[in-house]
Design an enzyme around this catalytic site. Structure first.
Site, PDB file in Angstrom:
ATOM      1  N   HIS A 101      -0.398   6.465  11.372  1.00 33.70           N
ATOM      2  CA  HIS A 101      -0.716   6.261   9.956  1.00 33.70           C
ATOM      3  C   HIS A 101      -2.190   6.489   9.726  1.00 33.70           C
ATOM      4  O   HIS A 101      -3.024   6.193  10.578  1.00 33.70           O
ATOM      5  CB  HIS A 101      -0.290   4.869   9.469  1.00 33.70           C
ATOM      6  N   CYS A 126      11.016   0.196  14.561  1.00 33.81           N
ATOM      7  CA  CYS A 126       9.686   0.568  14.057  1.00 33.81           C
ATOM      8  C   CYS A 126       9.572   0.161  12.590  1.00 33.81           C
ATOM      9  O   CYS A 126      10.368   0.596  11.757  1.00 33.81           O
ATOM     10  CB  CYS A 126       9.452   2.069  14.219  1.00 33.81           C
ATOM     11  N   ASP A 186      -1.105  -0.586   1.373  1.00 31.54           N
ATOM     12  CA  ASP A 186      -1.209  -1.521   2.495  1.00 31.54           C
ATOM     13  C   ASP A 186      -0.973  -2.939   1.989  1.00 31.54           C
ATOM     14  O   ASP A 186      -1.461  -3.336   0.924  1.00 31.54           O
ATOM     15  CB  ASP A 186      -2.594  -1.406   3.140  1.00 31.54           C
TER      16      ASP A 186
HETATM   17  P1  DGP Z   1      -3.230  -0.693  11.933  1.00 31.94           P
HETATM   18  O1  DGP Z   1      -3.888  -1.999  12.216  1.00 31.94           O
HETATM   19  O2  DGP Z   1      -4.199   0.466  11.905  1.00 31.94           O
HETATM   20  O3  DGP Z   1      -2.054  -0.433  12.840  1.00 31.94           O
HETATM   21  O4  DGP Z   1      -2.697  -0.785  10.443  1.00 31.94           O
HETATM   22  C1  DGP Z   1      -1.459  -1.301  10.107  1.00 31.94           C
HETATM   23  C2  DGP Z   1      -1.508  -1.639   8.664  1.00 31.94           C
HETATM   24  O5  DGP Z   1      -0.192  -1.838   8.203  1.00 31.94           O
HETATM   25  C3  DGP Z   1      -2.276  -2.917   8.334  1.00 31.94           C
HETATM   26  O6  DGP Z   1      -3.429  -2.591   7.537  1.00 31.94           O
HETATM   27  C4  DGP Z   1      -1.310  -3.770   7.527  1.00 31.94           C
HETATM   28  C5  DGP Z   1      -0.210  -2.795   7.198  1.00 31.94           C
HETATM   29  N1  DGP Z   1       1.112  -3.395   7.174  1.00 31.94           N
HETATM   30  C6  DGP Z   1       1.696  -4.121   8.175  1.00 31.94           C
HETATM   31  N2  DGP Z   1       2.935  -4.489   7.823  1.00 31.94           N
HETATM   32  C7  DGP Z   1       3.145  -3.980   6.578  1.00 31.94           C
HETATM   33  C8  DGP Z   1       4.256  -4.026   5.688  1.00 31.94           C
HETATM   34  O7  DGP Z   1       5.322  -4.595   5.950  1.00 31.94           O
HETATM   35  N3  DGP Z   1       4.097  -3.395   4.486  1.00 31.94           N
HETATM   36  C9  DGP Z   1       2.941  -2.748   4.152  1.00 31.94           C
HETATM   37  N4  DGP Z   1       2.884  -2.179   2.946  1.00 31.94           N
HETATM   38  N5  DGP Z   1       1.885  -2.677   4.981  1.00 31.94           N
HETATM   39  C10 DGP Z   1       1.984  -3.292   6.179  1.00 31.94           C
END
Ligand code: DGP
Length: 112
Positions: A98, A3, A29
């Site tokens: 989240h 995860c 994000d």
């Molecule tokens: P969702 O689409 O609701 O599952 O949102 C997932 C979010 O996670 C998306 O806006 C981008 C963010 N995200 C994905 N990978 C990473 C990461 O490695 N680091 C960070 N900080 N955010 C991430």
């Protein structure tokens, strides 16, 4: 379990932390959709809102209680939006519960 957000919480994958307590971890994000875009997650693995139950509701409540603290620390005095995508139709890409905190500008009235 493989995860991404569990790995971020453990520190195995770097993140820009904005808040942490016993139950919640919050970080910026990687692909911001607003001037302020923070993700708030439970430290224990819960797949999505669809997996919230009587057993983990206290943890989820603690995570929700962190949101106004984070919003205040981010200076979101004019309001903000909280979003949690669920499953395929909700376009949830990371299967660890989240809450997106979006703010820092007037957001679109369009929800979907
Ligand atoms: P969702 O689409 O609701 O599952 O949102 C997932 C979010 O996670 C998306 O806006 C981008 C963010 N995200 C994905 N990978 C990473 C990461 O490695 N680091 C960070 N900080 N955010 C991430």
């Amino acid at each position: 379990m493989d995860c991404l957000f569990c790995a971020i919480i453990k520190g195995d994958i770097p993140s820009t932390k904005v808040y942490e307590d016993e139950y919640a971890y919050a970080f910026r994000d990687i692909n911001p959709a607003a001037p302020t875009h923070v993700l708030v997650v439970p430290k224990t693995h819960i797949a999505s809102i669809d997996a919230v139950s009587e057993e983990n509701a206290d943890t989820v409540a603690h995570v929700l209680a962190a949101i106004p603290k984070i919003a205040a620390a981010e200076g979101l005095v004019n309001g903000y939006r909280v979003v949690s995508n669920v499953g395929e139709d909700g376009c949830q890409s990371v299967k660890h519960l989240h809450f997106h905190i979006l703010g820092g500008t007037k957001l679109s009235e369009k929800m979907a």
